[in-house]
Write an enzyme that holds these catalytic residues in place. Structure first.
Site, short mmCIF file in Angstrom:
data_model
loop_
_atom_site.label_atom_id
_atom_site.label_comp_id
_atom_site.label_asym_id
_atom_site.label_seq_id
_atom_site.Cartn_x
_atom_site.Cartn_y
_atom_site.Cartn_z
N ARG A 52 0.86 -1.20 0.00
CA ARG A 52 0.00 0.00 0.00
C ARG A 52 0.89 1.23 0.00
O ARG A 52 0.64 2.20 -0.70
CB ARG A 52 -0.97 0.03 1.18
CG ARG A 52 -1.72 1.36 1.27
CD ARG A 52 -2.98 1.39 2.16
NE ARG A 52 -2.90 0.52 3.31
CZ ARG A 52 -2.15 0.75 4.39
NH1 ARG A 52 -1.39 1.83 4.46
NH2 ARG A 52 -2.12 -0.12 5.38
N TYR A 105 -16.76 16.77 -15.86
CA TYR A 105 -17.08 15.35 -15.92
C TYR A 105 -18.14 15.06 -14.85
O TYR A 105 -18.03 15.54 -13.71
CB TYR A 105 -15.80 14.55 -15.66
CG TYR A 105 -16.01 13.07 -15.56
CD1 TYR A 105 -16.31 12.32 -16.67
CD2 TYR A 105 -15.91 12.43 -14.34
CE1 TYR A 105 -16.52 10.96 -16.58
CE2 TYR A 105 -16.10 11.06 -14.23
CZ TYR A 105 -16.42 10.33 -15.36
OH TYR A 105 -16.61 8.99 -15.25
N ASP A 177 -7.63 18.85 -14.66
CA ASP A 177 -7.90 17.48 -15.07
C ASP A 177 -7.47 17.39 -16.54
O ASP A 177 -8.14 17.91 -17.43
CB ASP A 177 -9.40 17.18 -14.89
CG ASP A 177 -9.78 15.77 -15.33
OD1 ASP A 177 -9.02 15.16 -16.12
OD2 ASP A 177 -10.85 15.29 -14.92
N LYS A 202 -8.42 6.40 -19.57
CA LYS A 202 -8.69 6.97 -20.90
C LYS A 202 -7.40 6.93 -21.73
O LYS A 202 -6.87 5.86 -21.98
CB LYS A 202 -9.27 8.37 -20.73
CG LYS A 202 -10.34 8.48 -19.63
CD LYS A 202 -11.62 7.71 -19.92
CE LYS A 202 -12.55 7.61 -18.72
NZ LYS A 202 -12.88 8.87 -18.04
C1 LIG Z 1 -13.38 9.29 -16.78
C2 LIG Z 1 -13.03 10.65 -16.28
C3 LIG Z 1 -12.82 10.89 -14.92
C4 LIG Z 1 -13.00 9.81 -13.86
O1 LIG Z 1 -12.08 8.80 -13.96
P1 LIG Z 1 -12.35 7.26 -13.54
O2 LIG Z 1 -11.10 6.59 -13.94
O3 LIG Z 1 -13.56 6.82 -14.28
O4 LIG Z 1 -12.58 7.27 -12.06
C5 LIG Z 1 -12.44 12.16 -14.55
N1 LIG Z 1 -12.30 13.15 -15.44
C6 LIG Z 1 -12.51 12.96 -16.75
C7 LIG Z 1 -12.34 14.10 -17.70
C8 LIG Z 1 -12.88 11.70 -17.22
O5 LIG Z 1 -13.12 11.53 -18.53
#
Ligand SMILES: *Cc1c(COP(=O)(O)O)cnc(C)c1O
Length: 398
Positions: A52, A105, A177, A202
């Protein structure tokens, strides 16, 4: 030549990935272990005691993403939202105020609205593409501005440098982000951001086979903490402390998959961008399409800012169907090569209807999206095949 002088792809393929000292393995091993033999009490081999706290496969990924984003430290989580939650807990406390984007998001909005707010963190929703509106919304208690650029699903663009200036003069941090752009197209820290987050599910992972999150903190970031705070003001230390204390880490297999994905990020992103540009040309000329959202279009309201802060404009494209919601929904169901699915950023092309799918949870709020909107995650298949498939659906239905 030092690592820092090398180009993006050289670093993506080598930083944090020295051949394994025991065997010479060229690929970082998946250290599928929870614990490590100690050479006498406290005699840790390489600093590892429990997975961890740290695991060598995760360390490799964390070292790599810190380098690619130009930050001091990187952290890998079990999902994008786990990383975001850790940033909020590490850098904010009850009584603080946050600004979040109008088209955040959906999961980010839910986290602020349903998790952080009951904990005592207030938020306001602002159109982050409008720097004056952001400045006007800052309160004395504002400690964080949260930005996505490009945004999801309307591909809005925020001026990272301008927002960094607003955040810093208010004593707040700017979190970007960077999921949609990826570090290949945009490096927010070099533009004035303090913290970068990713859903590595992604583009970073890139193959739709892993859920993960990444966080990178810029060099030298400190925040104000009350006397007696157990962790202290250094932001990177705080994120690391919370990552270990809360425990939402990336496991070794998932860390390895994201590291492998990042090796090919540059070539994948070039192809995503090439294909997206061709799809945009096709959609722009189609009679059944009333509007195309893509930051690379000269008539995009913040095209100039996108051109300044991104090297290219990415693989996400949204469009509105002139005939309305029902036809938009039908188009999503009538493609063969484009898969009807949530998520984005993988090698395969995806199509979806945000109002009924990814953004259903924001219906009736300020984040609601147009009902005739279709979102595309343009993959790296052959562009002609992608266009032919979209074309057959649009020609028949729209
Ligand atoms: C998918 C996404 C998230 C969240 O991520 P997870 O891996 O699904 O928890 C946050 N910000 C954006 C822009 C995303 O496309």
């Amino acid at each position: 030549m030092t690592d820092a002088a090398r180009g993006f792809s050289s670093r993506a393929i080598h930083v944090g990935q020295e051949p394994d000292p025991t065997t010479g393995s060229v690929v970082t091993p998946i250290y599928q272990t929870s614990t490590y033999k100690q050479d006498g009490i406290g005699g840790l081999r390489g600093g590892y005691e429990y997975s961890r706290s740290a695991n060598p496969t995760r360390t490799a990924l964390e070292t790599l993403i810190a380098d690619l984003e130009g930050g001091s430290r990187g952290y890998a989580f079990s999902s994008g939202l786990a990383g975001q939650d850790c940033v909020v807990r590490a850098l904010l406390r009850p009584g603080d105020h946050v600004l979040i984007p109008t088209d955040a998001y959906g999961g980010t909005f839910r986290m602020f609205d349903k998790v952080a707010k009951p904990w005592g963190i207030d938020y306001d929703i602002v159109p982050i593409a409008d720097a004056d509106a952001v400045r006007a919304a800052v309160r004395p208690t504002t400690r964080m501005i949260w930005v996505e650029t490009p945004t999801n699903p309307l591909l809005g663009i925020a001026d990272i440098t301008a927002l960094g200036g607003i955040a810093h003069s208010a004593g707040a941090v700017l979190v970007v982000d960077n999921t949609f752009a990826s570090p290949y197209l945009q490096q927010p820290i070099s533009l004035g951001a303090d913290v970068v987050t990713h859903s590595s599910t992604k583009y970073a992972g890139g193959h739709s086979d892993v859920v993960g999150g990444l966080v990178v903190v810029r060099e030298g970031l400190t925040i104000e903490v009350p006397d007696g705070d157990p962790v202290g003001p250094d932001a990177a230390t705080r994120v690391g402390f919370h990552q270990n204390s809360i425990g939402s880490i990336a496991g070794p297999m998932d860390a390895w998959l994201v590291q492998r994905g990042l090796k090919t990020l540059a070539v994948r992103m070039e192809r995503h961008c090439d294909n997206a540009e061709k799809v945009v040309d096709f959609l722009t000329a189609h009679h059944g399409v009333s509007h195309v959202y893509y930051p690379g279009l000269p008539d995009h309201p913040n095209h100039d800012i996108a051109a300044r802060q991104m090297t290219r404009f990415g693989g996400m494209v949204s469009f509105r169907v002139r005939a309305g919601e029902d036809v938009a929904v039908k188009v999503c169901g009538e493609t063969q090569l484009w898969t009807l699915a949530e998520s984005l950023g993988g090698v395969e092309s995806l199509i979806e209807h945000p109002a009924r799918m990814t953004h259903a949870s924001v219906a009736g709020t300020e984040l609601e999206v147009p009902s005739d909107l279709v979102r595309l995650s343009v993959g790296i298949e052959d562009a002609d095949d992608l266009i032919a498939d979209l074309g057959q659906a649009l020609d028949r239905l729209a």
